[in-house]
Write a protein that holds these residues in place. Structure first.
Motif, PDB file in Angstrom:
ATOM      1  N   PRO A  87      69.060  49.145  44.628  1.00 31.88           N
ATOM      2  CA  PRO A  87      68.528  50.123  43.653  1.00 31.88           C
ATOM      3  C   PRO A  87      69.576  50.715  42.717  1.00 31.88           C
ATOM      4  CG  PRO A  87      67.642  50.539  45.843  1.00 31.88           C
ATOM      5  CD  PRO A  87      68.732  49.536  46.009  1.00 31.88           C
ATOM      6  N   GLU A  88      70.848  50.529  43.028  1.00 34.37           N
ATOM      7  CA  GLU A  88      71.876  50.985  42.098  1.00 34.37           C
ATOM      8  C   GLU A  88      71.918  50.113  40.844  1.00 34.37           C
ATOM      9  OE1 GLU A  88      74.006  53.630  42.397  1.00 34.37           O
ATOM     10  OE2 GLU A  88      72.985  54.240  44.249  1.00 34.37           O
ATOM     11  N   TYR A  89      71.346  48.895  40.947  1.00 38.25           N
ATOM     12  CA  TYR A  89      71.404  47.947  39.832  1.00 38.25           C
ATOM     13  C   TYR A  89      70.029  47.511  39.340  1.00 38.25           C
ATOM     14  CZ  TYR A  89      76.141  47.666  41.655  1.00 38.25           C
ATOM     15  OH  TYR A  89      77.401  47.986  42.097  1.00 38.25           O
ATOM     16  N   PHE A  90      69.000  47.666  40.177  1.00 38.63           N
ATOM     17  CA  PHE A  90      67.672  47.184  39.790  1.00 38.63           C
ATOM     18  C   PHE A  90      66.597  48.050  40.419  1.00 38.63           C
ATOM     19  CE2 PHE A  90      63.930  44.750  41.077  1.00 38.63           C
ATOM     20  CZ  PHE A  90      63.460  44.317  39.842  1.00 38.63           C
ATOM     21  N   ARG A  91      65.571  48.393  39.635  1.00 39.08           N
ATOM     22  CA  ARG A  91      64.367  49.072  40.154  1.00 39.08           C
ATOM     23  C   ARG A  91      63.145  48.278  39.709  1.00 39.08           C
ATOM     24  NH1 ARG A  91      65.338  54.578  41.620  1.00 39.08           N
ATOM     25  NH2 ARG A  91      67.590  54.725  42.012  1.00 39.08           N
ATOM     26  N   TRP A  92      62.101  48.319  40.540  1.00 40.51           N
ATOM     27  CA  TRP A  92      60.858  47.693  40.127  1.00 40.51           C
ATOM     28  C   TRP A  92      60.308  48.422  38.904  1.00 40.51           C
ATOM     29  CZ3 TRP A  92      59.982  43.157  42.125  1.00 40.51           C
ATOM     30  CH2 TRP A  92      60.348  42.879  43.438  1.00 40.51           C
ATOM     31  N   PRO A  93      59.755  47.697  37.959  1.00 43.04           N
ATOM     32  CA  PRO A  93      59.102  48.369  36.819  1.00 43.04           C
ATOM     33  C   PRO A  93      57.755  48.956  37.247  1.00 43.04           C
ATOM     34  CG  PRO A  93      58.821  45.986  36.660  1.00 43.04           C
ATOM     35  CD  PRO A  93      59.714  46.220  37.839  1.00 43.04           C
TER      36      PRO A  93
END
Length: 347
Positions: free
Chosen positions: A196-202
């Motif tokens: 989650p530091e680099y990617f989150r679900w839209p």
């Protein structure tokens, strides 16, 4: 203790290369060369020899090292290397910086020697030598499982609490099952902290509550942000997996028939050597992940992030102005004024 441990450690090493010539006891016809090294010497030294050792140590303690100089702990006025106590007179070390450096070195070496001598005692007692091969410890209860997965260098079969000492195979398999499960969960949890530091679900996490995935903080702060129904879904999903999906296959702990990487569609690893290597890697990575996730949870709870700066832990008892074991982990500008800064051993 540090000084005694340094002498004891050297006393274990030196006899491997050199012995005094002549007799230890002319009366009993015992030569120095006849004495074994290490713990086995305890029963070989004559009682008069022990009396001399105890008497000598007592005289040194009571008559020689009986008064501190300038109220400095450990300073008995024996000078450089303590040589004055054996009649070699010296004025000590006059340069304050050099003296401080050498006293710090003495403390550090003494601490290391205390660990070393305890390790030598244990290894000597179990194998017959302070550097004996552990294979000589034939009475080891760990031999019942020393060929199992996870017995890896450098420690081999590591069971310091002796949990496997009874050799109960069923209990061992249950513990291995639990270890694998915790390791797998911890690997997911560790990745779950990092991604989650680099990617989150839209999109939305909860359209009803107007919560987007990007609104949820990372780490422990998310516990209070996830809606109750979300937690119910998580618990229900895990429960279904535990009760209805993951079914043990055969007698092998942790084998649920999921094949390579547990994905099912990749099929099993058929090469025995490759399978053993991958299963050993899973155990090792799971053990590392268990340590990692605990560290992340603690650092997150104290600083607000799994890799937060410890300076953010403003409630730290290390800032109270009282010396504690963690004091020396702080940078110089963060150390509270204790009145003990700069003393010997503050390293």
């Amino acid at each position: 203790h540090g000084r005694v441990a340094m002498f004891a450690t050297i006393g274990y090493i030196l006899p491997e290369y050199w012995r005094f010539p002549g007799y230890l006891s002319k009366y009993l016809d015992i030569k120095f060369a006849d004495m074994p090294n290490g713990l086995s010497a305890l029963s070989k030294v004559p009682s008069f020899g022990w009396l001399q050792i105890v008497g000598f140590a007592g005289i040194v303690e009571v008559q020689i090292y009986n008064e501190q100089v300038n109220n400095e702990p450990g300073n008995y006025g024996a000078g450089f290397l303590g040589l004055r106590s054996i009649g070699i007179m010296n004025t000590g070390i006059q340069d304050p910086e050099v003296r401080k450096k050498k006293l710090n070195a003495e403390l550090a070496n003494g601490r290391l020697a205390m660990f070393a001598i305890i390790g030598m005692f244990f290894q000597d007692g179990l194998t017959g030598s302070a550097w004996g091969d552990w294979s000589l410890y034939t009475a080891s209860p760990l031999r019942a499982f020393e060929g199992e997965l996870g017995v890896q260098a450098p420690v081999g079969f590591w069971d310091p609490l002796g949990l496997s000492a009874d050799g109960d195979t069923a209990v061992f398999k249950r513990r291995r099952e639990v270890e694998l499960k915790h390791g797998r969960i911890s690997m997911y949890a560790t990745i779950g902290y990092i991604v989650p530091e680099y990617f989150r679900w839209p999109g939305d996490l909860s359209p009803k509550l107007g919560l987007k995935f990007t609104d949820i903080p990372n780490g422990l702060a998310a516990l209070t942000k996830v809606p109750g129904q979300g937690w119910a879904q998580i618990v229900a999903f895990l429960g279904c997996y535990e009760l209805f999906v993951n079914k043990p296959v055969g007698e092998e702990p942790g084998n649920y028939g999921k094949g390579n990487l547990g994905l099912g569609f990749l099929g099993p690893v058929t090469n025995p050597e490759a399978r053993t290597k991958k299963l050993s890697a899973e155990l090792a990575n799971g053990r590392l992940a268990m340590m990692a996730i605990i560290g992340m949870l603690f650092q997150d709870g104290l600083t607000g992030s799994a890799w937060g700066d410890w300076a953010l832990y403003t409630d730290s008892p290390l800032r109270s102005g009282l010396m504690s074991p963690g004091y020396n982990t702080l940078p110089e500008w963060e150390k509270p004024n204790t009145g003990f800064q700069g003393l010997t051993g503050d390293q």
